[in-house]
Scaffold this active site. Structure first.
Site, PDB file in Angstrom:
ATOM      1  N   LEU A  72       0.817  -1.208   0.000  1.00  0.00           N
ATOM      2  CA  LEU A  72       0.000   0.000   0.000  1.00  0.00           C
ATOM      3  C   LEU A  72       0.852   1.259   0.000  1.00  0.00           C
ATOM      4  O   LEU A  72       0.345   2.353  -0.277  1.00  0.00           O
ATOM      5  CB  LEU A  72      -0.924   0.006   1.218  1.00  0.00           C
ATOM      6  N   ARG A  73       2.130   1.098   0.300  1.00  0.00           N
ATOM      7  CA  ARG A  73       3.014   2.256   0.258  1.00  0.00           C
ATOM      8  C   ARG A  73       3.067   2.837  -1.154  1.00  0.00           C
ATOM      9  O   ARG A  73       3.285   4.039  -1.333  1.00  0.00           O
ATOM     10  CB  ARG A  73       4.414   1.872   0.745  1.00  0.00           C
ATOM     11  N   ALA A  74       2.868   1.987  -2.164  1.00  0.00           N
ATOM     12  CA  ALA A  74       2.873   2.468  -3.546  1.00  0.00           C
ATOM     13  C   ALA A  74       1.776   3.497  -3.775  1.00  0.00           C
ATOM     14  O   ALA A  74       1.996   4.537  -4.410  1.00  0.00           O
ATOM     15  CB  ALA A  74       2.710   1.290  -4.507  1.00  0.00           C
TER      16      ALA A  74
END
Length: 635
Positions: A273-275
């Site tokens: 989810l960091r993307a």
């Protein structure tokens, strides 16, 4: 003050690299940028040049923690009395050979020897706070330093608990790393910490290449004069960054754009989810850098090229990068349907999977492609209690000359002095009068990493080729080769088919050669398993004294070619396996047998070898984590 760096604005032929670095300057919270590419492609030049165009920050002169004036560190004496002033953004280089003490900070020895109370000497992480931490060849960084960076990057705080000290201080920095893929890849955890990633290559246009050379020669001939010639462009870039930083809080990214971000991440099978978060930040920073207050689809597309390539799922030995044609098609679809319904693209994905299934090789093929298995590369660990000088990342090596310090022991003639433990011993012996004697000296005990020799013994006989298993078998070896490549291991490959076994690849660190040899390996014929085990024993004996070995055997165990006339191939195979076990060779057996009726001979071989036995299906599982525990002596 005139800089000796090559001017950032004078860099030619690397627009995406420059854009990524500028975005990190606009919003340092993105996590930094990883620059991957061949030697001589301006990776280090661009990273160091960035420092000269960064807007200045407020700090107190002499502050070792680079505190923000509004939030000084409780341990900082300079910030109590000094007045803040504008100063250059810290740009700190982390050497590959740095110790944990140098990175984290340690006991201030000078003050301790003067009789003062225990005081903390800040390390490189404190020096990089509110600035840039630069690591050249970051993929070669020692694992214990990678662990330190992961902890600090996750928390934004450096916590030091050692030598009687208990210190915490802020450590938020932009991480810039350069690397060459020929030297191995990064650990996935650290790779994901880099907000952006850029692939760089030398320009193919001869006019651009000649201009690069022309400017570099001019710079080397007169660095000061060349810098002065580009001063106006440098100042303009400095002002652009300062303006973008002011605009950034006001930039708007609407819900439709946010939905598109999530759609792109799902389409490229990005797990982290960091993307999504970083793409949101990068798109806003692109708009701010362009002087706009609203994010456009073009901003999202450009952000995707920097955020997704190193996070998308890819198979072992598949080239990193992003399918730009697919990205453009997704952007065109989004322009026509800004808010697609969930599951809309599912039928297309199913069709693609069916098409991939239809492309499997046929029984009559004699040479099978090497298709790597899905999922992350496995980790093979071999425990070693001997100190070894071979460079690698796989096995623990006690009493190593390099590595992380695990403890200190009394030693009147230390080769690596443990300063903290020595001073503590002297202080406890005579608290009122610090005097170090020979009896106080302590030796640092380090644990490092050593390489291994991974010997692959691959069954290429017709018993597997007829069952269309060779594609999967080669793919399994490719997966294991990926791990060997990243761990700096030596690799050797033995294949057996027909009447004999063949050493396809003598021990080498060039796993590309192993991949090529395996990819061209023909299949078919009988199964000379005892010959292969004998050749494996001879190969390991010739390599004795080097890296600790690991045998990986891929077979269904259906031996049918004896070593001697009238011999029993299966009994000979068990006898050779017993000889390997007697020599303490750690091994892993991958059972390639299939069908309803199974003889289970691979499992019997594994039992004789004292090895773990896994099926080919287990090797291809996403959640695989292979661990080989070797009982190795100190010799």
């Amino acid at each position: 003050m005139t800089s000796t760096n090559f001017p950032f604005s004078a860099i030619v032929g690397q627009p995406q690299l420059q854009a990524a670095l500028l975005l990190c300057a606009v919003d340092p919270s993105m996590g930094g940028v990883l620059i991957r590419g061949d030697k001589g492609t301006a990776k280090s030049t661009a990273a160091r040049a960035l420092a000269d165009v960064l807007p200045r920050v407020e700090r107190v002169a002499g502050c070792a923690y680079n505190c923000a004036p509004a939030a000084p560190c409780e341990h900082c004496d300079a910030c109590r009395d000094g007045q803040p002033e504008l100063s250059a953004v810290p740009f700190v280089t982390l050497p590959l050979g740095a110790t944990e003490d140098r990175v984290l900070g340690s006991l201030d020895l000078a003050r301790a020897l003067q009789g003062a109370q225990r005081a903390f000497q800040p390390g490189l992480l404190a020096a990089a706070h509110r600035g840039v931490l630069y690591i050249d060849e970051v993929n070669l960084l020692a694992d214990h330093l990678v662990d330190v960076l992961l902890d600090v990057a996750a928390m934004g705080v450096n916590s030091v608990q050692r030598e009687g000290l208990s210190i915490k201080h802020a450590a938020r920095f932009t991480l810039i790393g350069t690397m060459n893929l020929e030297e191995g890849d990064l650990r996935p955890q650290l790779l994901d910490r880099f907000g952006l990633m850029v692939e760089v290559a030398a320009p193919r246009d001869k006019k651009v290449r000649s201009e690069v050379v022309r400017r570099r020669i001019a710079y080397e001939s007169d660095p000061a004069g060349f810098g002065a010639a580009w001063e106006l462009q440098q100042q303009a870039l400095h002002r652009q960054l300062a303006t973008a930083q002011r605009l950034l809080p006001e930039v708007v990214l609407d819900d439709a754009m946010l939905d598109l971000i999530s759609h792109l991440c799902c389409e490229f099978e990005v797990a982290s989810l960091r993307a999504d978060i970083v793409m949101h930040k990068a798109a806003r920073a692109l708009a701010a850098l362009d002087g706009r207050l609203k994010v456009t689809p073009a901003d999202l597309r450009n952000a995707a090229e920097l955020v997704l390539p190193h996070r998308r799922r890819r198979k072992p030995f598949e080239q990193p990068g992003l399918d730009r044609e697919r990205l453009d098609e997704l952007m065109r679809q989004a322009a026509q349907q800004p808010q697609p319904e969930d599951g809309q693209d599912a039928p297309d994905q199913d069709q693609e999977q069916e098409q991939r299934g239809e492309s499997e090789p046929q029984d009559e093929e004699q040479v099978f492609a090497a298709v790597a298995g899905n999922g992350a590369a496995p980790r093979i660990a071999v425990e070693s209690h001997a100190a070894r000088a071979s460079m690698g990342r796989r096995s623990e090596a006690a009493n190593a000359p390099r590595g992380r310090v695990v403890r200190a022991v009394p030693d009147e003639n230390p080769s690596s002095l443990a300063i903290g433990a020595t001073l503590r011993s002297a202080a406890l012996r005579d608290p009122g009068n610090l005097h170090v004697s020979k009896a106080d000296l302590h030796q640092q005990v380090r644990v490092g990493k050593s390489a291994n020799l991974i010997l692959f013994v691959v069954d290429a006989s017709g018993s597997m080729a007829a069952q269309r298993r060779m594609v999967a078998v080669k793919g399994a070896v490719m997966t294991l080769l990926t791990d060997a490549y990243q761990r700096r291991d030596e690799v050797a490959v033995i294949a057996f088919r027909g009447q004999a076994a063949q050493l396809l690849l003598a021990p080498t660190r060039s796993v590309e050669r192993a991949e090529q040899g395996l990819g061209e390996l023909p299949t078919g014929g009988r199964t000379p398993l005892p010959h292969a085990l004998q050749l494996a024993l001879e190969t390991l004996e010739r390599a004795a004294g080097g890296a600790p070995p690991l045998l990986v055997l891929l077979t269904d165990g259906k031996a049918n070619v004896a070593m001697g006339e009238g011999g029993d191939p299966w009994r000979e195979s068990l006898a050779m396996a017993g000889m390997l076990a007697e020599r303490g060779v750690p091994a892993l057996v991958l059972d390639t047998e299939s069908g309803y009726l199974r003889l289970g001979r691979a499992a019997q071989l594994a039992q004789t070898l004292g090895a773990e036995c896994l099926t080919l299906e287990q090797l291809s599982a996403d959640s695989l984590a292979l661990t080989i525990r070797a009982r190795m002596g100190a010799a």
